[in-house]
Design an enzyme around this catalytic site. Structure first.
Site, PDB file in Angstrom:
ATOM      1  N   HIS A   1       0.894  -8.881   3.392  1.00 32.20           N
ATOM      2  CA  HIS A   1      -0.296  -9.504   4.003  1.00 32.20           C
ATOM      3  C   HIS A   1      -0.200 -11.027   3.953  1.00 32.20           C
ATOM      4  CE1 HIS A   1      -2.909  -5.635   3.581  1.00 32.20           C
ATOM      5  NE2 HIS A   1      -2.200  -5.652   4.697  1.00 32.20           N
TER       6      HIS A   1
ATOM      7  N   ASP B   1      -2.148 -13.400   3.404  1.00 28.26           N
ATOM      8  CA  ASP B   1      -2.742 -14.160   2.294  1.00 28.26           C
ATOM      9  C   ASP B   1      -1.962 -13.944   0.989  1.00 28.26           C
ATOM     10  OD1 ASP B   1      -3.719 -11.507   2.340  1.00 28.26           O
ATOM     11  OD2 ASP B   1      -5.423 -12.031   1.097  1.00 28.26           O
TER      12      ASP B   1
ATOM     13  N   HIS C   1      -2.423   0.494  -0.590  1.00 22.99           N
ATOM     14  CA  HIS C   1      -3.044  -0.650   0.105  1.00 22.99           C
ATOM     15  C   HIS C   1      -2.149  -0.995   1.297  1.00 22.99           C
ATOM     16  CE1 HIS C   1      -5.090  -4.448   0.770  1.00 22.99           C
ATOM     17  NE2 HIS C   1      -3.963  -5.099   0.615  1.00 22.99           N
TER      18      HIS C   1
HETATM   19 ZN   LIG Z   1      -3.483  -7.217   0.897  1.00 24.84          ZN
END
Ligand SMILES: [Zn+2]
Length: 259
Positions: free
Chosen positions: A56, A58, A113
């Protein structure tokens, strides 16, 4: 190993790991290059590696820029994320050992996730684990690329680490997570005590990491599908949920998504 939490973006943490010689360093999750390089320079460190937990933006947004600024830098990540972690040099499999900045670690494959998510476990010198967006303080990550069952397996792998293991997660979500935990287990004194500690830390502008595996087992609803009080709270909202721990977990996650 010395660990320095570096606040990044709105509520992310990168973690600077300083090796035994006090000079060699690695960073776990580098969403932004500038604040990380500034901290490295301020402390006079030699940054040798980025340890990316998952793809991801971030968590990896600064990889390319730091790799350009530091020729020879290694970027560690999951073998399953070979095409998704920018500037990757070392693709790690589950349980694979590695060394960085003079520190010995082990990669733990904890998908759900995302399908390639890794944790980084350092067993020596007071064990520590860096859990990205899988295990938070009193929470877990959203299920973007995995099932509730897979997340339960990944969390169980982390919960099986020694109780004293320090837990460093990817975001500062602890206060809201503990409020949710308190809703499900209002009679759990460990949750009430931890929420009070976390509120005091946040008022003082301090990070709430690290937690420990022992504290997470006592307070994190996503490690507590066995708790009769939590089960009763879930059943009060979803009368048809049944006894299956996976179903209890899935409903807990569903409630948290709306909290
Ligand atoms: Zn994440």
């Amino acid at each position: 190993m010395q660990v320095v939490a570096v606040p990044l973006l709105a509520d992310n943490y990168g973690y600077l790991l300083i090796g035994p010689d006090g000079r060699r360093a690695a960073i776990v999750d580098c969403s932004e290059a500038t604040p990380v390089l500034r901290e490295v320079e301020r402390r006079g460190l030699a940054l040798e590696a980025i340890l990316s937990t998952h793809h991801h933006w971030d968590h990896i947004g600064g990889n390319e820029e730091v790799a350009r600024a530091r020729p020879g830098l290694r970027v560690l990540g999951s073998r399953a994320d070979r095409t998704r972690v920018p500037a990757l040099t070392d693709a790690l499999a589950d349980s694979e050992s590695f060394a960085a900045a003079g520190l010995n670690g082990q990669a733990l494959f904890i998908p759900a996730h995302t399908s390639g998510h890794l944790a980084y476990f350092f067993p020596d010198d007071g064990p520590s684990v860096f859990t990205g967006d899988t295990l938070f303080v009193a929470g877990c990550g959203r299920l973007f690329e995995g099932s509730p069952e897979q997340m339960m397996r990944s969390l169980a792998k982390l919960a099986a680490l020694p109780d004293a293991t320090r837990v460093y997660c990817g975001h500062e979500y602890s206060e809201k997570n503990l409020r949710f935990a308190r809703e499900l287990e209002p009679g759990n004194p460990a949750i009430a005590a931890k929420l009070a500690r976390v509120e005091a830390l946040r008022r003082a502008g301090e990070p709430t990491v690290p937690s420990t595996i022992a504290e997470e087992k006592q307070t994190n609803p996503f490690l507590r599908s066995h708790s009769p009080e939590l089960q009763a709270s879930i059943r009060a909202r979803f009368p048809d949920v049944g006894d299956d721990p996976v179903a209890i977990f899935a409903k807990t996650r569903e409630l948290k998504d709306q909290f």
